[in-house]
Design an enzyme around this catalytic site. Structure first.
Site, mmCIF file in Angstrom:
data_model
loop_
_atom_site.group_PDB
_atom_site.id
_atom_site.type_symbol
_atom_site.label_atom_id
_atom_site.label_comp_id
_atom_site.label_asym_id
_atom_site.label_seq_id
_atom_site.Cartn_x
_atom_site.Cartn_y
_atom_site.Cartn_z
ATOM 1 N N ASN A 125 0.854 -1.199 0.000
ATOM 2 C CA ASN A 125 0.000 0.000 0.000
ATOM 3 C C ASN A 125 0.886 1.243 0.000
ATOM 4 O O ASN A 125 2.105 1.153 0.019
ATOM 5 C CB ASN A 125 -0.961 -0.022 1.194
ATOM 6 N N LYS B 271 -11.101 -2.578 19.598
ATOM 7 C CA LYS B 271 -9.733 -3.075 19.781
ATOM 8 C C LYS B 271 -9.198 -2.813 21.187
ATOM 9 O O LYS B 271 -8.018 -3.015 21.449
ATOM 10 C CB LYS B 271 -8.797 -2.447 18.737
ATOM 11 N N ASP C 278 -4.515 -6.168 5.256
ATOM 12 C CA ASP C 278 -5.614 -6.928 5.868
ATOM 13 C C ASP C 278 -5.712 -8.324 5.258
ATOM 14 O O ASP C 278 -6.253 -9.234 5.871
ATOM 15 C CB ASP C 278 -6.938 -6.187 5.670
ATOM 16 N N PHE D 174 -4.328 3.830 14.967
ATOM 17 C CA PHE D 174 -4.576 4.835 13.929
ATOM 18 C C PHE D 174 -5.749 4.379 13.075
ATOM 19 O O PHE D 174 -5.982 3.180 12.926
ATOM 20 C CB PHE D 174 -3.325 5.038 13.064
HETATM 21 N N1 CTP Z 1 -3.697 -2.796 12.462
HETATM 22 C C1 CTP Z 1 -2.874 -3.820 12.906
HETATM 23 N N2 CTP Z 1 -2.871 -5.026 12.290
HETATM 24 C C2 CTP Z 1 -3.655 -5.258 11.227
HETATM 25 C C3 CTP Z 1 -4.503 -4.252 10.754
HETATM 26 C C4 CTP Z 1 -4.491 -3.031 11.390
HETATM 27 O O1 CTP Z 1 -2.128 -3.597 13.871
HETATM 28 N N3 CTP Z 1 -3.606 -6.457 10.658
HETATM 29 C C5 CTP Z 1 -3.702 -1.516 13.160
HETATM 30 C C6 CTP Z 1 -3.139 -0.372 12.368
HETATM 31 O O2 CTP Z 1 -1.759 -0.192 12.610
HETATM 32 C C7 CTP Z 1 -3.955 0.811 12.886
HETATM 33 C C8 CTP Z 1 -5.297 0.184 13.162
HETATM 34 O O3 CTP Z 1 -5.043 -1.177 13.418
HETATM 35 O O4 CTP Z 1 -3.452 1.301 14.113
HETATM 36 C C9 CTP Z 1 -6.215 0.316 11.996
HETATM 37 O O5 CTP Z 1 -7.346 -0.432 12.235
HETATM 38 P P1 CTP Z 1 -8.162 -1.117 11.064
HETATM 39 O O6 CTP Z 1 -9.430 -1.602 11.672
HETATM 40 O O7 CTP Z 1 -7.367 -2.071 10.310
HETATM 41 O O8 CTP Z 1 -8.398 0.131 10.185
HETATM 42 P P2 CTP Z 1 -8.948 0.134 8.783
HETATM 43 O O9 CTP Z 1 -8.003 -0.577 7.850
HETATM 44 O O10 CTP Z 1 -9.237 1.562 8.508
HETATM 45 O O11 CTP Z 1 -10.259 -0.726 9.019
HETATM 46 P P3 CTP Z 1 -11.414 -1.110 8.014
HETATM 47 O O12 CTP Z 1 -10.870 -2.272 7.239
HETATM 48 O O13 CTP Z 1 -12.477 -1.459 8.993
HETATM 49 O O14 CTP Z 1 -11.674 0.110 7.215
#
Ligand code: CTP
Length: 405
Positions: A210, A341, A279, A323
């Site tokens: 990303n 979380k 993700d 974040f």
């Molecule tokens: N995070 C993490 N590990 C992951 C995914 C996210 O530690 N596998 C952390 C990121 O560093 C950030 C936060 O979680 O601090 C973001 O949360 P997340 O729910 O993943 O945010 P979005 O990607 O915006 O969620 P969504 O898919 O619901 O839009």
């Protein structure tokens, strides 16, 4: 209790209806133990007379640059050197613009240029003037130069409009100045951060990633270290040099980041998850380079493990900051992330239209269980310093009152 005792405060008053509130501010600063000298712009003297401030501060008020009588007393360079800090309240849109561009055509702007003292401004103006891109750009520039922003507040304005632009109440200004004068340190505190993107391999030469640059995480690591913290930075692939003295670990995939984070978590006090962790990751990694053949190719992806949620469930006593990057409903999603979380704070930024990634500036909405704070757009370095100070304050509160939210 933090104190302003014996601080030399040069109070600048610019032209605006909120100038009348500066009288109460002068009184409260003196009550808090500060020594106050007042400098008014010409515009300010149309709203309140210098005599009011002379009576309150017990010293002549400085109004013009080329006044032989005033220069014979405490000259403007002497006054600039005397100040431990300069507070401009109210700071009009015009005053802010002139400070931004380094004008020195009146006494107040000249003093600001001639002084090494930190500068704090309490903006006061019509909400449209505050929202104007020119004012916002000026504010961002001033903040990047470490000018402290006090407010503005939102509410009903003298002109009848409702919105941001009202000057903070004098009590609030004094409280913020007092809080700032408190030594805020993270000496002996262990801070661990994740930063940057992750790379999820498809085959030996390709990956999914990303646009995260890691700038915010690296700037936060530097800011935490500047406050005296012992910092561990776990970083995905970025083009940045880690700050000197920070323990730096390079990882590639979300799985590697999870393992490195968990391995270094015991003994940590604060966890800040700035990384843009993938993700999803390919369900299988091809051992050899995938050759093109069919006209279409599907990749099967599987969910990665959430590092932040895993850490908070395994280390519930940790002070954890997440974040959030959202295109809409920023605050609603930030608050739900806080609960979901089990975090102490969430810093949310708007990524509508793809902005933020790889940019040098950012704005943030920060939420915690019983409060929130908005940081206007500024450089990521300036934002990191401000955010780290807020994290340090909230962390202190968390340690002092373990049962509080
Ligand atoms: N995070 C993490 N590990 C992951 C995914 C996210 O530690 N596998 C952390 C990121 O560093 C950030 C936060 O979680 O601090 C973001 O949360 P997340 O729910 O993943 O945010 P979005 O990607 O915006 O969620 P969504 O898919 O619901 O839009």
């Amino acid at each position: 209790m933090p104190t302003l005792a014996q601080q030399h405060i040069l109070l600048g008053i610019s032209g605006g209806i909120a100038a009348y509130k500066a009288a109460e501010l002068t009184r409260l600063l003196i009550k808090a133990g500060a020594e106050v000298r007042v400098c008014m712009t010409e515009g300010a003297t149309h709203f309140v007379t210098p005599l009011t401030f002379q009576a309150l501060s017990g010293h002549p008020v400085h109004t013009t640059l080329l006044d032989p009588e005033a220069e014979a007393g405490m000259g403007h360079i002497e006054l600039a050197r005397w100040a431990d800090q300069i507070v401009i309240a109210p700071a009009s849109a015009n005053c802010i613009a002139r400070l931004t561009h380094g004008f020195a055509d009146d006494l107040l702007t000249t003093l600001c240029l001639a002084s090494k003292a930190p500068l704090a401004i309490a903006p006061a103006m019509n909400q449209q003037m505050w929202a104007n891109a020119a004012t916002q750009a000026n504010i961002a520039t001033l903040q990047s130069r470490k000018v402290k922003l006090l407010g503005p507040a939102s509410g009903e304005q003298a002109c009848g409009d409702i919105g941001f632009g009202r000057m903070l109440e004098p009590e609030q200004i004094v409280q913020l100045l007092q809080a700032d004068s408190a030594p805020l340190q993270l000496t002996g505190v262990k801070v661990i951060l994740t930063a940057g993107p992750t790379r999820e391999a498809i085959d030996p030469v390709r990956f999914i990633s990303n646009r995260s640059s890691g700038k915010m995480g690296y700037a936060l690591a530097e800011a935490a270290q500047a406050l005296g913290a012992e910092v561990t930075l776990i970083s995905g692939p970025v083009a940045l040099t880690p700050p000197q003295g920070v323990q730096h670990l390079k990882v590639e995939s979300a799985q590697q980041m999870l393992e490195a984070t968990l391995a270094h978590m015991p003994g940590q006090d604060i966890f800040i998850a700035t990384a843009a962790v993938a993700d999803y990751t390919p369900a299988e990694v091809a051992e050899q380079k995938i050759k093109k053949s069919a006209s279409e190719l599907s990749l099967e992806l599987k969910r990665t493990q959430d590092i932040l949620a895993t850490v908070t469930s395994q280390f519930p006593a940790l002070f954890s900051v997440g974040f959030a990057a959202e295109t809409h409903d920023l605050m609603t999603y930030a608050r739900s992330k806080l609960e979901r979380k089990q975090l102490q704070m969430v810093a949310a930024n708007s990524v509508a239209g793809g902005k933020v990634f790889d940019q040098d500036t950012n704005a943030l909405e920060v939420v915690w269980r019983d409060g929130q704070h908005s940081f206007p757009e500024m450089t990521k370095q300036a934002l990191a310093v401000e955010l780290m100070q807020l994290i340090a304050k909230r962390y202190q509160h968390y340690k002092d009152t373990p049962d509080a939210p």
